[in-house]
Design a protein around this motif. Structure first.
Motif, PDB file in Angstrom:
ATOM      1  N   SER A 113     -10.421  33.363  -9.908  1.00 36.23           N
ATOM      2  CA  SER A 113      -9.909  34.103  -8.768  1.00 36.23           C
ATOM      3  C   SER A 113     -10.711  33.741  -7.528  1.00 36.23           C
ATOM      4  O   SER A 113     -11.514  32.816  -7.517  1.00 36.23           O
ATOM      5  CB  SER A 113      -9.958  35.619  -9.033  1.00 36.23           C
TER       6      SER A 113
ATOM      7  N   ILE B 205     -10.778  34.818  -2.876  1.00 37.38           N
ATOM      8  CA  ILE B 205     -10.037  35.455  -1.792  1.00 37.38           C
ATOM      9  C   ILE B 205      -8.718  34.734  -1.552  1.00 37.38           C
ATOM     10  O   ILE B 205      -7.720  35.340  -1.198  1.00 37.38           O
ATOM     11  CB  ILE B 205     -10.903  35.516  -0.511  1.00 37.38           C
ATOM     12  N   GLU B 206      -8.695  33.393  -1.782  1.00 36.61           N
ATOM     13  CA  GLU B 206      -7.458  32.619  -1.689  1.00 36.61           C
ATOM     14  C   GLU B 206      -7.697  31.234  -2.250  1.00 36.61           C
ATOM     15  O   GLU B 206      -8.563  30.516  -1.743  1.00 36.61           O
ATOM     16  CB  GLU B 206      -6.998  32.578  -0.241  1.00 36.61           C
TER      17      GLU B 206
ATOM     18  N   PHE C 272      -6.056  36.194  -4.257  1.00 34.71           N
ATOM     19  CA  PHE C 272      -5.725  37.482  -3.657  1.00 34.71           C
ATOM     20  C   PHE C 272      -4.858  37.337  -2.399  1.00 34.71           C
ATOM     21  O   PHE C 272      -3.727  37.795  -2.350  1.00 34.71           O
ATOM     22  CB  PHE C 272      -6.977  38.293  -3.311  1.00 34.71           C
TER      23      PHE C 272
ATOM     24  N   LEU D   2      -1.772  37.728  -4.778  1.00 30.28           N
ATOM     25  CA  LEU D   2      -1.771  39.121  -5.244  1.00 30.28           C
ATOM     26  C   LEU D   2      -1.434  40.096  -4.109  1.00 30.28           C
ATOM     27  O   LEU D   2      -0.730  41.091  -4.330  1.00 30.28           O
ATOM     28  CB  LEU D   2      -3.123  39.462  -5.867  1.00 30.28           C
ATOM     29  N   PHE D   3      -1.919  39.835  -2.912  1.00 35.33           N
ATOM     30  CA  PHE D   3      -1.595  40.676  -1.768  1.00 35.33           C
ATOM     31  C   PHE D   3      -0.089  40.670  -1.486  1.00 35.33           C
ATOM     32  O   PHE D   3       0.536  41.742  -1.373  1.00 35.33           O
ATOM     33  CB  PHE D   3      -2.415  40.210  -0.557  1.00 35.33           C
TER      34      PHE D   3
ATOM     35  N   ARG E 299     -14.125  38.952  -6.154  1.00 36.80           N
ATOM     36  CA  ARG E 299     -12.895  38.906  -6.945  1.00 36.80           C
ATOM     37  C   ARG E 299     -13.209  38.534  -8.394  1.00 36.80           C
ATOM     38  O   ARG E 299     -12.517  38.984  -9.314  1.00 36.80           O
ATOM     39  CB  ARG E 299     -11.919  37.895  -6.342  1.00 36.80           C
TER      40      ARG E 299
ATOM     41  N   ALA F  46      -4.518  37.381 -12.528  1.00 33.01           N
ATOM     42  CA  ALA F  46      -4.433  38.621 -11.764  1.00 33.01           C
ATOM     43  C   ALA F  46      -3.082  39.303 -11.899  1.00 33.01           C
ATOM     44  O   ALA F  46      -2.994  40.526 -11.729  1.00 33.01           O
ATOM     45  CB  ALA F  46      -4.729  38.347 -10.292  1.00 33.01           C
TER      46      ALA F  46
ATOM     47  N   LEU G 115      -5.603  46.265 -11.972  1.00 35.82           N
ATOM     48  CA  LEU G 115      -6.434  46.108 -10.785  1.00 35.82           C
ATOM     49  C   LEU G 115      -7.907  46.183 -11.180  1.00 35.82           C
ATOM     50  O   LEU G 115      -8.323  47.130 -11.862  1.00 35.82           O
ATOM     51  CB  LEU G 115      -6.116  47.194  -9.757  1.00 35.82           C
TER      52      LEU G 115
END
Length: 373
Positions: free
Chosen positions: A142, A144-145, A148, A152-153, A333, A351, A356
């Motif tokens: 995982s 932040i990018e 997520f 995932l966001f 993450r 994810a 969560l």
């Protein structure tokens, strides 16, 4: 797949660079995590206290280059933060050795591993699965990018949708203070001639990095992608720039715009975009944040019923570095997922199918404990 109440999970941090240092600080701060070791590549770090390597007080645990000692120890999970992009074969060998030894892995090192489909070949994935079966272990990737901001966001926002026509996840970053030479110059192409054909311009590279995240969003919508397309544009800097990776000369690449695009029925419907600059005023016509921001921003635009335009920003206070806070978010993450991954079924987990991974033990009402910065 829920963490065992009251259980403490023993953790080894594999490499003590930018993300690894944050992982050590966090594990030292959490009541449900216990640091039991750290692997280091450098001989100069071998034998040093891992707290000192992480910039905090001594923890009484020494770093080592002895892999057998770490894998023969009592760790439940390895937080793998060593680079994998420039050394995928070596990283694969590390993953397989760790997993076969019965240790779970959380990692931020291999973006294409955030999902089992879309990026990595079966020739790469099957040895990982075999090692998981041999060690009854699990691996989770995982960040932040990907991990997520652009997967995932958007999926969380899509849970409010009636109809969806297209999904765009956009990372908007100023890389001038990012110190990783390989990423900045070879992968993104900053400072290269405008006709540079390496890094993101090489066919398959964008899909290798972000195709899994695009596919995760598609699977969340229950659709099969017809294909994944790639595009990458460069724009020059009109002046010399001083950056964390040295000088970027005028006329060389100063901004990049890369897109990894999932296609359904001939339409570009799921897109991950990276808009990266070496100065805030470059490429003003390219996407920015909702209020014009150009650093530390992840923006999601969903065309549908309802439509959405949402974003988050890391390091948003005036005295904070978006680069530092982005690295911290990337590491968290993985670290926050440790209890869930240790309890997950054997194999590659992601994810989309994990609950969560809330940061158990992270709340500090008195602002005490081990600071990240």
């Amino acid at each position: 797949m829920r963490p065992t109440p009251g259980k403490t999970y023993k953790v080894v941090v594999w490499a003590t660079g930018g993300v690894g240092r944050y992982a050590i600080r966090t594990a030292a701060d959490r009541p449900n995590l216990e640091l039991v070791g750290a692997w280091v590549h450098s001989a100069t770090k071998d034998g040093q206290d891992i707290g000192s390597l992480a910039g905090i007080e001594s923890l009484g645990i020494t770093a080592t280059r002895d892999i057998d000692a770490l894998l023969g120890g009592e760790a439940d999970c390895i937080m793998y933060a060593a680079p994998a992009g420039p050394r995928p074969k070596e990283a694969l060998a590390d993953f397989c050795r760790i997993l076969a030894a019965g240790k779970n892995i959380v990692t931020t090192s291999l973006p294409g591993l955030v999902y089992e489909k879309g990026s990595l070949s079966e020739r790469y994935l099957e040895p990982i699965r075999e090692a998981c079966r041999a060690g009854d272990s699990s691996i989770y990737s995982s960040g932040i990018e990907p991990g997520f901001g652009c997967d995932l966001f958007p999926i969380a926002l899509l849970s409010m949708s009636h109809r969806v026509y297209s999904v765009r996840g956009i990372e908007i970053t100023n890389y001038s203070q990012y110190p990783v030479e390989f990423d900045v110059r070879e992968l993104f192409g900053f400072g290269q001639p405008l006709d540079y054909q390496g890094g993101l311009k090489r066919p398959g590279v964008l899909k290798w990095g972000w195709g899994a995240a695009v596919t995760m969003v598609a699977d969340a919508l229950g659709v099969e992608l017809d294909e994944i397309r790639e595009t990458c544009e460069f724009l020059p800097t009109p002046r010399r720039l001083e950056t964390a990776c040295g000088l970027i000369e005028a006329g060389t690449v100063g901004a990049t715009y890369a897109r990894c695009v999932g296609v359904v029925d001939g339409q570009e419907v799921i897109t991950i975009e990276h808009v990266d600059r070496m100065a805030d005023d470059l490429a003003p016509e390219w996407p920015t944040g909702r209020t014009g921001g150009t650093d530390g921003i992840w923006r999601v635009i969903i065309d549908g019923e309802p439509s959405f335009d949402g974003e988050f920003e890391v390091g948003y206070h005036d005295d904070e570095s978006a680069s530092d806070h982005g690295l911290l978010a990337t590491g968290m993450r993985a670290v926050n997922a440790i209890p869930w991954v240790c309890e997950a079924p054997t194999g590659i987990v992601d994810a989309l199918h994990l609950p969560l991974t809330s940061p158990l033990g992270a709340l500090h009402p008195q602002r005490d404990g081990v600071p990240a910065f």
